[in-house]
Design a protein around this motif. Structure first.
Motif, PDB file in Angstrom:
ATOM      1  N   SER A 255       0.837  -1.203   0.000  1.00 34.57           N
ATOM      2  CA  SER A 255       0.000   0.000   0.000  1.00 34.57           C
ATOM      3  C   SER A 255       0.866   1.244   0.000  1.00 34.57           C
ATOM      4  CB  SER A 255      -0.905   0.006   1.244  1.00 34.57           C
ATOM      5  OG  SER A 255      -0.124   0.029   2.420  1.00 34.57           O
ATOM      6  N   CYS A 256       0.221   2.391  -0.075  1.00 36.47           N
ATOM      7  CA  CYS A 256       0.944   3.657   0.024  1.00 36.47           C
ATOM      8  C   CYS A 256       1.079   4.037   1.501  1.00 36.47           C
ATOM      9  CB  CYS A 256       0.231   4.767  -0.746  1.00 36.47           C
ATOM     10  SG  CYS A 256      -1.362   5.297  -0.043  1.00 36.47           S
ATOM     11  N   HIS A 257       1.999   4.923   1.785  1.00 36.44           N
ATOM     12  CA  HIS A 257       2.235   5.341   3.168  1.00 36.44           C
ATOM     13  C   HIS A 257       1.001   6.021   3.756  1.00 36.44           C
ATOM     14  CE1 HIS A 257       4.303   6.920   6.695  1.00 36.44           C
ATOM     15  NE2 HIS A 257       3.765   8.090   6.418  1.00 36.44           N
ATOM     16  N   GLN A 258       0.292   6.798   2.939  1.00 36.36           N
ATOM     17  CA  GLN A 258      -0.878   7.523   3.435  1.00 36.36           C
ATOM     18  C   GLN A 258      -1.944   6.564   3.951  1.00 36.36           C
ATOM     19  OE1 GLN A 258       0.840   8.109   0.724  1.00 36.36           O
ATOM     20  NE2 GLN A 258       0.951  10.293   0.224  1.00 36.36           N
ATOM     21  N   CYS A 259      -2.249   5.534   3.170  1.00 32.70           N
ATOM     22  CA  CYS A 259      -3.268   4.572   3.598  1.00 32.70           C
ATOM     23  C   CYS A 259      -2.782   3.734   4.764  1.00 32.70           C
ATOM     24  CB  CYS A 259      -3.662   3.666   2.437  1.00 32.70           C
ATOM     25  SG  CYS A 259      -4.752   4.436   1.224  1.00 32.70           S
ATOM     26  N   ASN A 260      -1.537   3.307   4.706  1.00 32.24           N
ATOM     27  CA  ASN A 260      -1.015   2.389   5.711  1.00 32.24           C
ATOM     28  C   ASN A 260      -0.846   3.062   7.067  1.00 32.24           C
ATOM     29  OD1 ASN A 260       0.168   0.189   6.967  1.00 32.24           O
ATOM     30  ND2 ASN A 260       2.185   0.575   6.115  1.00 32.24           N
ATOM     31  N   SER A 261      -0.215   4.232   7.093  1.00 32.82           N
ATOM     32  CA  SER A 261       0.135   4.854   8.361  1.00 32.82           C
ATOM     33  C   SER A 261      -0.773   6.009   8.757  1.00 32.82           C
ATOM     34  CB  SER A 261       1.593   5.351   8.303  1.00 32.82           C
ATOM     35  OG  SER A 261       2.481   4.278   8.067  1.00 32.82           O
ATOM     36  N   SER A 262      -1.136   6.840   7.788  1.00 30.13           N
ATOM     37  CA  SER A 262      -1.900   8.041   8.130  1.00 30.13           C
ATOM     38  C   SER A 262      -3.399   7.779   8.256  1.00 30.13           C
ATOM     39  CB  SER A 262      -1.672   9.131   7.070  1.00 30.13           C
ATOM     40  OG  SER A 262      -0.301   9.444   6.974  1.00 30.13           O
ATOM     41  N   ILE A 263      -3.933   6.864   7.455  1.00 30.93           N
ATOM     42  CA  ILE A 263      -5.377   6.627   7.439  1.00 30.93           C
ATOM     43  C   ILE A 263      -5.755   5.396   8.255  1.00 30.93           C
ATOM     44  CG2 ILE A 263      -7.396   6.187   6.002  1.00 30.93           C
ATOM     45  CD1 ILE A 263      -6.299   8.957   5.575  1.00 30.93           C
ATOM     46  N   LYS A 264      -5.179   4.263   7.930  1.00 28.95           N
ATOM     47  CA  LYS A 264      -5.628   3.005   8.521  1.00 28.95           C
ATOM     48  C   LYS A 264      -4.990   2.724   9.871  1.00 28.95           C
ATOM     49  CE  LYS A 264      -6.353  -1.848   7.343  1.00 28.95           C
ATOM     50  NZ  LYS A 264      -5.464  -2.464   8.361  1.00 28.95           N
TER      51      LYS A 264
ATOM     52  N   THR B  80     -17.865  13.150  -6.609  1.00 37.63           N
ATOM     53  CA  THR B  80     -18.534  12.302  -5.624  1.00 37.63           C
ATOM     54  C   THR B  80     -18.080  10.860  -5.781  1.00 37.63           C
ATOM     55  OG1 THR B  80     -20.491  13.725  -5.618  1.00 37.63           O
ATOM     56  CG2 THR B  80     -20.755  11.496  -4.749  1.00 37.63           C
ATOM     57  N   VAL B  81     -17.651  10.281  -4.682  1.00 37.29           N
ATOM     58  CA  VAL B  81     -17.197   8.886  -4.663  1.00 37.29           C
ATOM     59  C   VAL B  81     -18.255   8.054  -3.946  1.00 37.29           C
ATOM     60  CG1 VAL B  81     -15.377   7.294  -3.970  1.00 37.29           C
ATOM     61  CG2 VAL B  81     -14.814   9.668  -4.544  1.00 37.29           C
ATOM     62  N   THR B  82     -18.761   7.050  -4.622  1.00 38.97           N
ATOM     63  CA  THR B  82     -19.811   6.217  -4.045  1.00 38.97           C
ATOM     64  C   THR B  82     -19.377   4.763  -4.026  1.00 38.97           C
ATOM     65  OG1 THR B  82     -21.510   7.710  -4.909  1.00 38.97           O
ATOM     66  CG2 THR B  82     -22.226   5.506  -4.207  1.00 38.97           C
ATOM     67  N   GLY B  83     -19.413   4.185  -2.838  1.00 43.14           N
ATOM     68  CA  GLY B  83     -19.164   2.755  -2.720  1.00 43.14           C
ATOM     69  C   GLY B  83     -20.504   2.049  -2.643  1.00 43.14           C
ATOM     70  N   ASN B  84     -20.791   1.245  -3.623  1.00 37.41           N
ATOM     71  CA  ASN B  84     -22.082   0.563  -3.661  1.00 37.41           C
ATOM     72  C   ASN B  84     -22.051  -0.683  -2.796  1.00 37.41           C
ATOM     73  OD1 ASN B  84     -23.109   2.440  -5.686  1.00 37.41           O
ATOM     74  ND2 ASN B  84     -21.684   1.423  -7.072  1.00 37.41           N
TER      75      ASN B  84
ATOM     76  N   ALA C 270     -15.190   2.845   1.388  1.00 37.60           N
ATOM     77  CA  ALA C 270     -14.954   4.245   1.024  1.00 37.60           C
ATOM     78  C   ALA C 270     -14.918   5.132   2.259  1.00 37.60           C
ATOM     79  CB  ALA C 270     -16.039   4.722   0.056  1.00 37.60           C
ATOM     80  N   THR C 271     -15.788   4.845   3.215  1.00 39.58           N
ATOM     81  CA  THR C 271     -15.819   5.630   4.448  1.00 39.58           C
ATOM     82  C   THR C 271     -14.573   5.379   5.285  1.00 39.58           C
ATOM     83  OG1 THR C 271     -18.237   5.587   4.498  1.00 39.58           O
ATOM     84  CG2 THR C 271     -17.112   6.078   6.566  1.00 39.58           C
TER      85      THR C 271
END
Length: 314
Positions: free
Chosen positions: A182-191, A234-238, A245-246
Motif C-alpha cells: 500500500s501507500c504510506h498515506q493509507c497504511n500509516s496516516s489513514i488506517k 462524488t465517490v460512491t461505494g455501492n 470508502a468511508t
C-alpha cells in the motif's frame, strides 16, 4: 479499491515453506507446562498448530475463520489486545504480555521483512508487480529508504499493511493474505491499527467484485469556464464498498484530485469542439491520458475511466 490477484502457486509454496519452518521450530521450543502464561495457552497453541497452513497461506475467508477459533479458545486475549493498556500505564497483565511476546516470536514479522537470503517481504511484493495503492488507487506505493553508506540507497519495497492489524491479531502477522502492499498515506496516516469489520471488502477477496462509482457535481458542459474548485467529485461505494470508502476517507481524498478530472474534461471539450479530422485523431487514450486497458496501473485510473464512460469518451 483495486482487486489484487491471488499469489501464484509458487509464491504460496515458498511462503508456506519458509514461514512454516520458522513456525514449527518456534512451536517445538514452546513446551508445557506454560508457567507464567494465561490458563488458556495450551488450547490456543493447539488451535494455532491445527490451523498452521491456513494461518500462513489461507485465503481471506479462512483467515476470518481462524480469528473466530482463536476468539473461542482464547477470548480474553482478543479482549486484552483490543483494550491493551499503554506500556507507561503500569497496569499491563504479565501473563498476557508474556503470551503476546511469544506470539511475536512465532510469527516474526521483523524477520520476514529482513532483506536477506531466501523468501522475504521484498520478494513477495516484487511478485505482485504493483504500482498503485490498492486501497485508494490515488498514489503510487511508497518505497522505503534505508541508508547504506553515502549516498542513501533506496530499498524498493512498498509498505506492507496488515489488513487485520498485527496489534490485535499477532498470529496473522506473516499471513500471506493479510499483507497488502500500500501507500504510506493509507497504511500509516489513514488506517494505522484500526480494525476493519469482517463485512468490509478485502483487496484479496475474489468473491466480492469491485463496485465503486464516481460522479460529477457541476456542469461539464462549457467546462472551460468551470474551475476545479467548482467541480465536485462524488465517490460512491455501492453495497459493502460504502463501508470501504468511508473507512479510507475516499470522498475527501478524491476531491483533492478534481484538477486532474477537470483536465480530462477540457481535453474532451477540445475534441468535441474540433472539426471531424481532429476528432478522428483524438482517441480515448489522448483524453484519458493513458490506454483505457491500463487503468489499474495508473493513479486515479479507475476514477478517470468511470467518468470518461459517463461522458461518452469510451
Amino acid at each position: 479499491m483495486l482487486k489484487l490477484k491471488v499469489a501464484s502457486p509458487d509464491v504460496a509454496k515458498q511462503h508456506l515453506e519458509t514461514l512454516g519452518k520458522r513456525f514449527d521450530e518456534a512451536m517445538s521450543a514452546w513446551k508445557s507446562p506454560f508457567a507464567g502464561y494465561p490458563p488458556f495457552t495450551s488450547d490456543l497453541k493447539r488451535v494455532l498448530q491445527s490451523e498452521r497452513d491456513f494461518i500462513l497461506v489461507g485465503d481471506v475467508s479462512r483467515l476470518h475463520k481462524v480469528v473466530q477459533q482463536v476468539k473461542h479458545k482464547a477470548g480474553p486475549l482478543d479482549h486484552y489486545l483490543r483494550n491493551r493498556p499503554s506500556a507507561k500505564s503500569g497496569v499491563r497483565q504479565a501473563d498476557m504480555e508474556k503470551l503476546i511476546t511469544k506470539l511475536g516470536e512465532i510469527f516474526d514479522y521483523s524477520k520476514f521483512i529482513y532483506k536477506g537470503v531466501g523468501w522475504n517481504a521484498y520478494k513477495l511484493v516484487g511478485s505482485y508487480s504493483l504500482r498503485i495503492c490498492p486501497y485508494c488507487h490515488l498514489h503510487h506505493v511508497n518505497y522505503h529508504s534505508q541508508k547504506a553508506g553515502d549516498p542513501k540507497k533506496l530499498e524498493l519495497r512498498p509498505p506492507l499493511d496488515h489488513f487485520l492489524p498485527k496489534s490485535i491479531y499477532p498470529y496473522l502477522a506473516v499471513s500471506l493474505y493479510n499483507l497488502v502492499p500500500s501507500c504510506h498515506q493509507c497504511n500509516s496516516s489513514i488506517k494505522g491499527d484500526e480494525d476493519p469489520s469482517e463485512t468490509m471488502p478485502h483487496p484479496f477477496d475474489t468473491s466480492v467484485a469491485l463496485d465503486m462509482s464516481f460522479t460529477l457535481k457541476g456542469s461539464p458542459l462549457g467546462i472551460a469556464g468551470v474551475t476545479h474548485e467548482e467541480l465536485g467529485l462524488t465517490v460512491t461505494g455501492n453495497s459493502t464498498w460504502d463501508e470501504f470508502a468511508t473507512f479510507f476517507h475516499l470522498q475527501e481524498r478524491y476531491q483533492w484530485y478534481a484538477p486532474e478530472v477537470t483536465d480530462m474534461l477540457k481535453r474532451k471539450q477540445f475534441r468535441d469542439e474540433s472539426d471531424t479530422v481532429v476528432q478522428s485523431l483524438m482517441r480515448a487514450d489522448f483524453i484519458l491520458g493513458f490506454d483505457p486497458l491500463d487503468y489499474e496501473k495508473r493513479a486515479l485510473g479507475i476514477c478517470l475511466r468511470d467518468i470518461a464512460r459517463r461522458q461518452g469518451v469510451l
